[in-house]
Write an enzyme that holds these catalytic residues in place. Sequence first.
Site, PDB file in Angstrom:
ATOM      1  N   SER A  74      55.208   5.415  58.640  1.00  0.00           N
ATOM      2  CA  SER A  74      56.628   4.948  58.167  1.00  0.00           C
ATOM      3  C   SER A  74      56.970   4.422  59.560  1.00  0.00           C
ATOM      4  O   SER A  74      56.389   4.486  60.130  1.00  0.00           O
ATOM      5  CB  SER A  74      57.299   5.841  57.618  1.00  0.00           C
TER       6      SER A  74
HETATM    7  N1  SAH Z   1      54.586  10.836  56.313  1.00  0.00           N
HETATM    8  C1  SAH Z   1      53.647   9.539  56.611  1.00  0.00           C
HETATM    9  C2  SAH Z   1      53.263   8.447  55.640  1.00  0.00           C
HETATM   10  C3  SAH Z   1      53.358   8.365  54.462  1.00  0.00           C
HETATM   11  S1  SAH Z   1      53.449   7.088  53.274  1.00  0.00           S
HETATM   12  C4  SAH Z   1      53.242   9.295  57.962  1.00  0.00           C
HETATM   13  O1  SAH Z   1      53.970  10.084  58.905  1.00  0.00           O
HETATM   14  O2  SAH Z   1      52.784   8.550  58.012  1.00  0.00           O
HETATM   15  C5  SAH Z   1      52.586   8.032  51.762  1.00  0.00           C
HETATM   16  C6  SAH Z   1      51.957   8.789  51.634  1.00  0.00           C
HETATM   17  O3  SAH Z   1      52.268   9.421  50.460  1.00  0.00           O
HETATM   18  C7  SAH Z   1      50.140   8.287  51.745  1.00  0.00           C
HETATM   19  O4  SAH Z   1      49.664   8.743  52.210  1.00  0.00           O
HETATM   20  C8  SAH Z   1      50.493   8.097  50.218  1.00  0.00           C
HETATM   21  O5  SAH Z   1      48.724   8.486  49.993  1.00  0.00           O
HETATM   22  C9  SAH Z   1      50.509   9.706  49.561  1.00  0.00           C
HETATM   23  N2  SAH Z   1      50.400   9.996  48.063  1.00  0.00           N
HETATM   24  C10 SAH Z   1      51.557   9.181  47.481  1.00  0.00           C
HETATM   25  N3  SAH Z   1      51.301   9.556  46.200  1.00  0.00           N
HETATM   26  C11 SAH Z   1      51.176  11.744  46.441  1.00  0.00           C
HETATM   27  C12 SAH Z   1      51.063  12.518  45.228  1.00  0.00           C
HETATM   28  N4  SAH Z   1      51.389  13.094  44.293  1.00  0.00           N
HETATM   29  N5  SAH Z   1      50.909  13.797  46.353  1.00  0.00           N
HETATM   30  C13 SAH Z   1      50.864  13.198  47.547  1.00  0.00           C
HETATM   31  N6  SAH Z   1      50.433  12.861  48.548  1.00  0.00           N
HETATM   32  C14 SAH Z   1      50.751  11.512  47.437  1.00  0.00           C
END
Ligand code: SAH
Length: 230
Positions: free
Chosen positions: A64
Site C-alpha cells: 500500500s
Molecule cells: N498490508 C499489505 C498490503 C496488502 S495488499 C502491506 O503492507 O504490504 C492486500 C493483501 O490482502 C494481498 O497480499 C492479498 O493477497 C491479501 N488478501 C486478499 N484476500 C485475502 C483473504 N481473503 N484473506 C487474507 N488475505 C487476503
Amino acid sequence: MEDTLKHQSLRKKLVEQLKKKGIKDPAVLNAIGKVPRHLFFESALLAYAYEDNAFKIGEGQTISQPFTVAFQTMLLQVKPGDKVLEIGTGSGFQAAVLDALGAHVYSVERHKKLHDKASALLKSLGCRVKCFYGDGYQGLSAYAPFDRISVTAAAPYIPQPLLDQLTTGGILVIPLGAGERQVMKQIKKAKAATAEAGAFTYKTLDFGNFSFVPLVNSTDWKAERQEGKK
Ligand code: SAH
C-alpha cells in the site's frame, strides 16, 4: 540488505511529506520513520521505496501507499500493548509499522508465497509479528478477541467474524466497496445500553475514498486453485 544513511534520509523526507498530507499523529509518523520500507521491495523497485506510492509485490498484489498505511494506522488508534489483527499481510510493511507502535500483531495472508516471504522478512527484522496463512474473512478465532482489526484489502461487505472478534471498545478499520473505489470505514464496537447481555452497537465513521486490491473470498480462491493459478 542494509539500512544506509541515504535510506534513512529518504525516510525522513517521506515522513515530512506525510505530515504535509495531513498525517498528524506523532506515534504513527514515528513508526513509519522507523520501518525500512525498502526492505519490503523487490530490488528492481528499490529506488521507489520512499515515494508515496503503492507498488507491485508479486502475485498480482501491492504494497500500500505510505499515506494509506499511515491513514489507516491513525484511524486504528493503536496503543502500545494492544492486540491487533491485520487482514492481508502482503509485503509485511503495515504489520511492521503496527509492531513499531508497540502492538502485538497477528497478520493473515491468503497467498502462500507472500505469507512465507513476509513472515521470514519480519522475523529477520526482529519484528514480533505472528503471521498466518489463511482466509481473512474468517478472522483468527483461536487468538480472538482483538483490540484493533485492520483490513488492508477491499471488502465487498463487513465480515461478521471480524466484528465478533473485536473486544468491546475495539476498532475495525476497513476499506468497504466491491468496485474500484472503496470508502474507508472506522467502526467502533460498544456494549448496547439497553439490550440483553451480549448485544453490541457499532458506531461507523467514513473517511474518504481509497483503492485497494480485492479481499478474495474462499469460493473464488478455490476456483483459482482448481484452475491451477495458485
Ligand atoms: N498490508 C499489505 C498490503 C496488502 S495488499 C502491506 O503492507 O504490504 C492486500 C493483501 O490482502 C494481498 O497480499 C492479498 O493477497 C491479501 N488478501 C486478499 N484476500 C485475502 C483473504 N481473503 N484473506 C487474507 N488475505 C487476503
